[in-house]
Design a protein around this motif. Sequence first.
Motif, short mmCIF file in Angstrom:
data_model
loop_
_atom_site.label_atom_id
_atom_site.label_comp_id
_atom_site.label_asym_id
_atom_site.label_seq_id
_atom_site.Cartn_x
_atom_site.Cartn_y
_atom_site.Cartn_z
N VAL A 64 16.71 25.16 92.83
CA VAL A 64 17.48 25.77 91.56
C VAL A 64 16.17 25.93 90.47
O VAL A 64 15.17 25.30 90.70
CB VAL A 64 18.61 24.80 91.07
CG1 VAL A 64 19.54 24.80 91.76
CG2 VAL A 64 18.07 23.60 90.12
N PRO A 65 16.49 27.01 89.57
CA PRO A 65 15.41 26.98 88.51
C PRO A 65 15.54 26.09 87.72
O PRO A 65 16.23 25.25 87.64
CB PRO A 65 16.01 28.42 87.99
CG PRO A 65 16.95 29.10 88.79
CD PRO A 65 17.41 27.87 89.62
N ASP A 66 13.94 25.84 86.97
CA ASP A 66 13.82 24.63 86.11
C ASP A 66 12.82 24.83 85.42
O ASP A 66 12.05 25.91 85.53
CB ASP A 66 13.41 23.27 87.05
CG ASP A 66 12.11 23.55 87.68
OD1 ASP A 66 11.15 23.69 87.36
OD2 ASP A 66 12.15 23.66 89.14
N SER A 67 12.89 24.19 84.17
CA SER A 67 12.28 24.48 82.97
C SER A 67 11.32 23.18 82.74
O SER A 67 11.93 21.94 82.79
CB SER A 67 12.81 24.65 81.85
OG SER A 67 13.44 26.12 81.94
N THR A 68 10.16 23.03 82.55
CA THR A 68 9.00 22.14 82.36
C THR A 68 8.52 21.94 80.99
O THR A 68 8.26 23.23 80.19
CB THR A 68 7.99 21.92 83.19
OG1 THR A 68 8.57 21.77 84.52
CG2 THR A 68 7.18 20.94 82.95
N PHE A 69 8.53 21.05 80.18
CA PHE A 69 7.97 20.92 78.90
C PHE A 69 7.07 19.53 78.80
O PHE A 69 7.52 18.79 79.45
CB PHE A 69 9.16 20.68 77.82
CG PHE A 69 9.98 22.07 77.66
CD1 PHE A 69 9.89 23.16 77.16
CD2 PHE A 69 11.16 21.88 78.57
CE1 PHE A 69 10.72 24.15 77.25
CE2 PHE A 69 12.10 22.80 78.47
CZ PHE A 69 11.79 24.16 77.80
N TRP A 70 6.27 19.70 77.94
CA TRP A 70 5.51 18.54 77.54
C TRP A 70 5.63 17.76 76.23
O TRP A 70 6.08 18.86 75.26
CB TRP A 70 4.12 18.93 77.51
CG TRP A 70 3.64 19.29 79.12
CD1 TRP A 70 3.91 19.07 80.11
CD2 TRP A 70 2.43 20.30 79.26
NE1 TRP A 70 3.39 19.76 81.31
CE2 TRP A 70 2.21 20.39 80.67
CE3 TRP A 70 1.30 20.56 78.56
CZ2 TRP A 70 1.34 21.11 81.24
CZ3 TRP A 70 0.29 21.40 78.92
CH2 TRP A 70 0.09 21.58 80.31
N LEU A 71 5.82 16.72 76.19
CA LEU A 71 5.80 16.09 74.80
C LEU A 71 4.53 15.70 74.25
O LEU A 71 3.84 15.12 74.83
CB LEU A 71 6.59 14.66 74.94
CG LEU A 71 7.20 13.87 73.64
CD1 LEU A 71 8.14 14.51 72.92
CD2 LEU A 71 7.49 12.44 74.10
N VAL A 72 4.43 16.34 73.05
CA VAL A 72 3.03 16.06 72.38
C VAL A 72 3.18 15.48 70.98
O VAL A 72 4.34 15.79 70.42
CB VAL A 72 2.32 17.32 72.45
CG1 VAL A 72 2.06 17.95 73.83
CG2 VAL A 72 3.07 18.54 71.48
N ASN A 73 2.23 14.93 70.49
CA ASN A 73 2.29 14.32 69.13
C ASN A 73 1.32 15.54 68.16
O ASN A 73 0.98 16.46 68.87
CB ASN A 73 1.60 12.91 68.94
CG ASN A 73 -0.02 13.07 69.33
OD1 ASN A 73 -0.63 14.00 69.51
ND2 ASN A 73 -0.38 11.86 69.62
N LYS A 74 1.33 15.11 67.07
CA LYS A 74 0.65 16.24 66.19
C LYS A 74 -0.70 16.39 66.27
O LYS A 74 -1.37 17.54 66.09
CB LYS A 74 0.85 15.77 64.57
CG LYS A 74 0.08 14.41 64.27
CD LYS A 74 0.40 13.95 62.90
CE LYS A 74 -0.14 12.75 62.43
NZ LYS A 74 -1.09 11.86 63.27
#
Length: 173
Positions: A64-74
């Motif tokens: 299935v389609p999927d979205s990826t994101f990265w968790l970043v700090n300032k």
Amino acid sequence: MLDVYLISPTIELKTQYLSFYQEWKESGEEMVPWVISKDPSNFIGMLQSLTDAEKGENLPEQWVPDSTFWLVNKDKKVLGAVNIRHGLTEALMKNGGHIGYGIRPTERRKGYATKLLALALEKAKVLGIRKALVVCDQSNIGSEKTIINNGGIPDTDFIEPNGNIVKRYWIEL
């Protein structure tokens, strides 16, 4: 409050992502979510595959389609990653769920996973998901607490062929 946010994968964070990837590889741990195990040596190609997956293009059969994101700090340090499946197959209903996430080994036990999942649930809602399935291995107490802290309601466990027990939780969005 943790000063972190989700960002779509980008060439501008190549150095920071490679540091994240290398740390995880060197730890010898399973790479979670699965998407971070993609070889980043062709970084542009890796980013393109993530873009394609979000659009539902060039996907393997039964995916299935999927979205990826990265968790970043300032400081733009990549602390974690999340992969959100836009829908569920029969297999994902058992032991994959809508959302897979992970925090780099040196940044764990600082509250980032709970924040990452909370931010991912917001993204899932924007994608039209109204009830998210989030799973973890029974042995992963930290992840189980993270899911419960984000409103997870227990469902029936799934037992994999090797005997591993997968805890399944639903979160209303």
